[in-house]
Design a protein around this motif. Structure first.
Motif, PDB file in Angstrom:
ATOM      1  N   GLN A   1       0.820  -1.208   0.000  1.00 25.82           N
ATOM      2  CA  GLN A   1       0.000   0.000   0.000  1.00 25.82           C
ATOM      3  C   GLN A   1       0.859   1.266   0.000  1.00 25.82           C
ATOM      4  N   THR A   2       2.165   1.106  -0.220  1.00 23.59           N
ATOM      5  CA  THR A   2       3.098   2.234  -0.152  1.00 23.59           C
ATOM      6  C   THR A   2       3.956   2.304  -1.410  1.00 23.59           C
ATOM      7  N   ASN A   3       4.876   3.276  -1.421  1.00 28.05           N
ATOM      8  CA  ASN A   3       5.836   3.413  -2.526  1.00 28.05           C
ATOM      9  C   ASN A   3       7.164   2.718  -2.237  1.00 28.05           C
ATOM     10  N   LEU A   4       7.225   1.937  -1.159  1.00 22.66           N
ATOM     11  CA  LEU A   4       8.490   1.303  -0.779  1.00 22.66           C
ATOM     12  C   LEU A   4       8.999   0.372  -1.870  1.00 22.66           C
ATOM     13  N   GLU A   5      10.253   0.609  -2.282  1.00 21.80           N
ATOM     14  CA  GLU A   5      10.888  -0.235  -3.288  1.00 21.80           C
ATOM     15  C   GLU A   5      11.960  -1.133  -2.682  1.00 21.80           C
ATOM     16  N   LYS A   6      12.553  -0.703  -1.571  1.00 20.29           N
ATOM     17  CA  LYS A   6      13.670  -1.463  -1.001  1.00 20.29           C
ATOM     18  C   LYS A   6      13.565  -1.490   0.524  1.00 20.29           C
TER      19      LYS A   6
END
Length: 535
Positions: free
Chosen positions: A140-145
């Motif tokens: 649900q987020t923009n987290l890529e790493k």
């Protein structure tokens, strides 16, 4: 070992103005590493890290992040207690011009989700045990790493990377650091509940986060460059621990002794072993030391100077602590929007019982009419405290209306009700209307109440702060159940524990048939608080 160049103007031991260099904290640490590479920077249990090693680790992490596309202005979240990885990440993010998002490791999924989405963070660095919470919200987020670390071997999840391996992977990779606008470029997003209870990201610039520990340095007139040992037990994810413990130590070539939590036996044994000279804390910490058996035999007389914040400091607590240590313990005041410290009682000069002291160097303060902020009130009159100085935030992240409400012509309107005496000392009369401060943590009733209202049996609920001998205040919930329902206090508390950080969970629950209200139906929170005070 030399001394900082910024100390210049003193009068009766209280400095008034400083020279703020155009540098980041990371750049200052690099300069210290060049001159004093073997000087101890961090101590974490059995591990010691020198300034030279700190620079090496920081450069490698900065290079790895830049290699993987993290650029100036991107947000990197950091969710960890006080550890070497915390300090390394904090400095590495500065070097590449990214913005560090401070995340309280006690946050549950709903709190974490809000901060990750509000900040737009694309990378998070966290302790291994926090991975399940991060993974639960990642989609649900923009987290890529996700970069994880631990202090014993562990199985690295397939969709995460190990901190140590990640740092080593950048060996030989070079990166050109971007230019920094020290006055305007954001360095940290410091999330704070604010008066609405909705977490807002205070934008702290590079100048903000350097100015405040410099002001602390100037205030601590016995501070010696390269010679202080700082006990870092205040959480660095809070602006107070960040500035008064971590950044203060780093810019003064101090040795920062890291503890991930306040556990009194561990703290006392750490004091005995490392002999800290500076110990910033909150009243509950000093109370615990005062009451510790044979405290004097643990070498606490090494402690020279302490600034207490986050909650009022009882005078008897300060006096007993000073008697035990031979050092100074004084009360200060601040808020996240000011990096955070704006006022403090002089460590070696006149202090006044119940006062938050004098404004910091280069800090202006005034009392204004709460109904008309343009009208400054005379000495002795009670009104809203407004402050101005190099430590005051740039504004709230993506919240222009909230920013305009609290920042006017460079003045930060704190929402705290205060007065000033004829000597220029300030006194907080009433805190932000409803905020509860328990063991130094800010708790906003609305957030707790929203969780209570999710309970299927609860009809009405209100939360207030009630006196607590150890925590200063603790959270009490007054609950009205729906018709025909029954519940226990333990049931309500367990429900909250699943949805709130531990320090926000009500410790007491009182069931009532009805709650006191105004004619228009507004719950009289103050009346309930006053009832508790009369008990």
């Amino acid at each position: 070992m030399g001394e900082p160049i910024w100390l210049k103007s003193y009068e009766e031991g209280v400095p008034h103005s400083l020279n703020y260099p155009d540098k980041t904290i990371a750049q200052i640490v690099d300069e210290i590493a060049a001159k004093m590479p073997n000087h101890k920077a961090l101590i974490f249990y059995q591990k010691e890290i020198t300034y030279g090693e700190l620079k090496l680790y920081t450069d490698l992490l900065a290079a790895a992040l830049a290699r993987d596309g993290v650029k100036k202005g991107d947000r990197v979240a950091l969710m960890s207690p006080n550890t070497p990885q915390y300090v390394i990440t904090y400095l590495a993010v500065q070097k590449i011009g990214a913005i560090l998002v401070q995340v309280n490791p006690m946050y549950v999924e709903r709190e974490l989700l809000h901060i990750l989405n509000d900040s737009g963070a694309k990378v998070i660095v966290a302790m291994r045990n926090l991975y399940p919470r991060i993974k639960a919200v990642q989609n649900q987020t923009n987290l890529e790493k996700i970069i994880l670390f631990d202090f014993s071997p562990y199985d690295v999840p397939d969709d995460a990377v190990d901190f140590e391996a990640y740092v080593k992977s950048a060996a030989g990779y070079t990166v050109e650091y971007p230019p920094i606008d020290y006055l305007n470029d954001p360095a940290v997003l410091q999330y704070t509940g604010g008066t609405t209870g909705i977490a807002k990201g205070a934008i702290l610039t590079h100048r903000n986060i350097l100015a405040n520990p410099m002001q602390v340095t100037a205030w601590m007139t016995s501070c010696e460059f390269g010679k202080e040992v700082v006990l870092g037990v205040l959480p660095f994810f809070h602006s107070y621990g960040m500035s008064v413990a971590m950044n203060f130590s780093l810019i003064n070539a101090g040795t920062l002794v890291l503890l991930p939590r306040f556990e009194i036996n561990e703290v006392m044994n750490t004091i005995k072993k490392y002999r800290p000279t500076v110990f910033p804390g909150v009243p509950t910490m000093y109370i615990a030391i005062n009451n510790y058996p044979n405290a004097g035999s643990y070498g606490i007389d090494s402690i020279k100077e302490c600034i207490s914040g986050s909650a009022p400091l009882p005078v008897e607590v300060a006096l007993k602590f000073e008697e035990l240590t031979g050092g100074h313990l004084v009360e200060g005041y601040g808020l996240s929007e000011a990096s955070p410290v704006t006022h403090c009682n002089p460590l070696g000069g006149k202090r006044k019982v119940g006062s938050i002291g004098l404004p910091f160097p280069d800090t202006e303060a005034k009392i204004v009419d709460p109904e008309n902020y343009e009208r400054e009130l005379p000495i002795g009159e009670i009104g809203e405290l407004a402050v101005k100085g190099p430590q005051v935030m740039k504004g709230y992240w993506n919240m222009p209306e909230e920013t305009a409400r609290v920042l006017k012509d460079g003045w930060l309107y704190t929402g705290d009700i205060a007065r000033m005496d004829e000597d220029g000392y300030f006194y907080i009369v009433d805190r932000k209307k409803d905020m509860i401060i328990a063991s130094g943590y800010n708790i906003y009733p609305r957030e707790v109440e929203e969780v209570l209202f999710e309970h299927p049996k609860i009809k009405e609920a209100v939360v207030v702060g009630v006196p607590d001998e150890y925590r200063g205040e603790t959270v009490k919930a007054f609950v009205v159940l729906k018709d025909g329902e029954t519940a226990t206090a333990e049931e309500i508390i367990a429900f909250c524990k699943e949805r709130l950080a531990a320090y926000k969970v009500p410790k007491k629950v009182e069931f009532r048939e009805e709650l006191p209200k105004t004619a228009v139906g507004k719950i009289l929170r103050r009346q309930l608080r006053e009832e508790e005070l009369r008990k």
